[in-house]
Structures are given as structure tokens and as C-alpha cells.
Design a protein around this motif. Structure first.
Motif, PDB file in Angstrom:
ATOM      1  N   LEU A  33       5.801   0.870  12.971  1.00  0.00           N
ATOM      2  CA  LEU A  33       4.854   0.259  12.045  1.00  0.00           C
ATOM      3  C   LEU A  33       3.761  -0.502  12.778  1.00  0.00           C
ATOM      4  N   LEU A  34       4.077  -0.979  13.984  1.00  0.00           N
ATOM      5  CA  LEU A  34       3.121  -1.778  14.740  1.00  0.00           C
ATOM      6  C   LEU A  34       1.912  -0.951  15.182  1.00  0.00           C
ATOM      7  N   THR A  35       2.101   0.345  15.437  1.00  0.00           N
ATOM      8  CA  THR A  35       0.999   1.189  15.924  1.00  0.00           C
ATOM      9  C   THR A  35      -0.161   1.256  14.935  1.00  0.00           C
ATOM     10  N   ILE A  76       2.481   6.729   7.435  1.00  0.00           N
ATOM     11  CA  ILE A  76       3.540   7.652   7.015  1.00  0.00           C
ATOM     12  C   ILE A  76       3.980   8.513   8.191  1.00  0.00           C
ATOM     13  N   GLY A  77       3.012   9.030   8.957  1.00  0.00           N
ATOM     14  CA  GLY A  77       3.359   9.824  10.126  1.00  0.00           C
ATOM     15  C   GLY A  77       4.179   9.041  11.133  1.00  0.00           C
ATOM     16  N   VAL A 122       7.020   4.455   1.935  1.00  0.00           N
ATOM     17  CA  VAL A 122       6.298   3.744   0.873  1.00  0.00           C
ATOM     18  C   VAL A 122       6.260   2.245   1.165  1.00  0.00           C
ATOM     19  N   ALA A 123       7.394   1.681   1.610  1.00  0.00           N
ATOM     20  CA  ALA A 123       7.426   0.259   1.942  1.00  0.00           C
ATOM     21  C   ALA A 123       6.477  -0.048   3.100  1.00  0.00           C
ATOM     22  N   LEU A 127       3.089  -2.545   3.214  1.00  0.00           N
ATOM     23  CA  LEU A 127       2.868  -3.609   4.196  1.00  0.00           C
ATOM     24  C   LEU A 127       1.532  -3.445   4.912  1.00  0.00           C
ATOM     25  N   VAL A 128       1.232  -2.205   5.345  1.00  0.00           N
ATOM     26  CA  VAL A 128      -0.046  -1.971   6.024  1.00  0.00           C
ATOM     27  C   VAL A 128      -1.202  -2.153   5.042  1.00  0.00           C
TER      28      VAL A 128
END
Length: 261
Positions: A33-35, A76-77, A122-123, A127-128
């Protein structure tokens, strides 16, 4: 119990198992998620003013509106790479072999991975998206129907990439290989219209950006969130999603049904 009821029960059990794994080992999801978050902040605050000027905007707000939809799909990717790693770990650590000997619905293992990954995707998008709103993204021109269509596109895109990621995890000998095999799910958005318009790319590179699944999906999501025209990108995005989902499903099912060596 009917076969459908058994399938639903076993799939629910496998879904809970995968959600518990995600909760107990959050570092993988957080790292992936950080990317997109770092790319969003980097492009907005380092290149935002220059890119907005090139797009005719007075400040970076024009570029924020442009970049956020692409970063959402990139999220998503990134999230589905964790699915490939998780599936590969299940295969290599022997738990799948154990499940094969138990009286459970055969497809419930994969269904649990897929549904769990879609929920995590989806979560992660939420957040993003919250980060995007915090730095100035607004979707004031979109109607309620366009918001609903945008959510449906995100779920459908997550489902398609998840099935592809499951297939990648099943054919990978270990978690490291699964992560490497799934890297195109992060690299393709970088080669799409996520960060710059296709028309602004070199002529020889434009087909690479245009004829891939991320660009029509990004353009469709951008049009839905900003309340602008989506043109032919809408049906192309849906076609890509359905095609990838069907391909990933049959690939994963065929690989999963093979007897372990």
C-alpha cells in the motif's frame, strides 16, 4: 446440505482464514500500500505544479484531479501482489495438500483467496482515496450514478486482477517468485495514462500505453469521478476486466486441479 450450501459454507470458512492471515501479518499489505501512496505524494508535491502548468492549470489541483484515479487502480494492482504471494505460500507450505484430503468444497480455497483479496483491495482504495482527498482531490461534478459506476468498476477490476494473481501464485515455486511474477501489476500502471496523457508520450511509445488494460480503466474511472466524457474507454475497460477474470479463473482452476508432484 446441498452442494451449493456446502460450497458457500466452506468458502466462508476460507475467507475468514485469509482475513485472519491479513490481520495477523499486516506488514505485506502495508508495504504494498505504501508504493501508490508515496507515488501520489511524490508526483503531486514534486512535479504537481509543473504538470498542472503543462495541462493548462493554474496550480497543482488540476494534476491532483488527473492523477488520483490512476493511483487508485495502481493500488489494486499493488494489493493483488499480496494475493499471489499468499497463494504461493499455501502451495509451497503444504496446507493445500492437506485441504485436498479433507471433505471440503474443492473450489472454496481459491474463492476464499479471491473474495478476501477483493475486500482488501477495496479497503486499500478507500485509504488511498482518503489520502487523495486530504491533499485536495475533489469529485464535485460526479453524480450519484457515476459514483456507483466508479465503485463497480473498481470492484470488477479488483476481481479480474485477483484471479490473474491467483494463477501467478499457483505457478510460482515460492513466495519470492510469486512476487516477481506479479510485478507487471505494478509496472503496467507506470506505462499507462496514470501519470501523463497518452498524447504527450513519444509516438513509438503510445501503443504500449494505449493497448493495455490499465489505460481504458483509468480513463473510465477518471471520467466517472470527474463527471467528464468516457467515450469508448468504458466498454473497453469492462471487456478487459471480463476477459482477464475469465482467463484468470480457468487458468487458476486448471492449475489447482492438477495433482501435486
Amino acid at each position: 446440505m446441498s452442494s451449493l450450501a456446502l460450497a458457500v459454507r466452506d468458502s466462508s470458512t476460507m475467507l475468514r482464514r485469509n482475513l485472519l492471515h491479513a490481520r495477523r501479518y499486516p506488514s505485506l499489505t502495508l508495504n504494498l500500500l505504501l508504493t501508490p501512496v508515496m507515488l501520489l505524494l511524490l508526483f503531486v508535491y514534486v512535479f504537481g505544479d509543473v504538470m498542472s502548468a503543462g495541462m493548462g492549470g493554474a496550480d497543482r489541483s488540476a494534476y491532483i484531479a488527473y492523477i488520483v484515479p490512476g493511483v487508485l487502480l495502481m493500488t489494486i494492482g499493488s494489493t493483488t501482489i499480496g494475493t499471489a504471494v499468499s497463494v504461493s505460500m499455501d502451495m509451497s507450505e503444504g496446507i493445500i495438500a492437506r485441504f485436498r484430503t479433507m471433505a471440503i468444497h474443492r473450489g472454496s480455497v481459491l474463492i476464499g483467496h479471491v473474495v478476501g483479496s477483493v475486500l482488501q483491495s477495496v479497503a486499500s482504495v478507500v485509504l488511498v482515496g482518503a489520502v487523495g482527498v486530504a491533499i485536495g482531490f475533489r469529485s464535485t461534478n460526479a453524480t450519484a450514478l457515476e459514483w456507483l459506476a466508479a465503485f463497480g468498476l473498481l470492484v470488477l477490476f479488483a476481481l479480474a486482477l485477483t484471479w490473474i494473481a491467483v494463477g501467478m501464485g499457483l505457478v510460482s515455486p515460492n513466495a519470492e517468485a510469486a512476487s516477481n511474477n506479479a510485478m507487471p501489476l505494478i509496472l503496467l500502471p507506470l506505462l499507462s495514462s496514470a501519470f501523463v496523457p497518452v498524447d504527450g508520450m513519444p509516438g513509438w511509445f503510445q501503443p504500449v500505453a494505449e493497448y493495455q488494460p490499465f489505460t481504458p480503466a483509468i480513463e473510465t474511472l477518471r471520467g466517472l469521478l470527474l463527471g467528464t466524457e468516457i467515450g469508448h474507454h468504458g466498454w473497453l475497460a469492462v471487456a478487459w476486466c471480463l476477459g482477464l477474470a475469465v482467463l484468470g479463473y480457468f487458468w487458476s482452476a486448471a492449475r489447482f486441479d492438477q495433482d501435486p508432484k
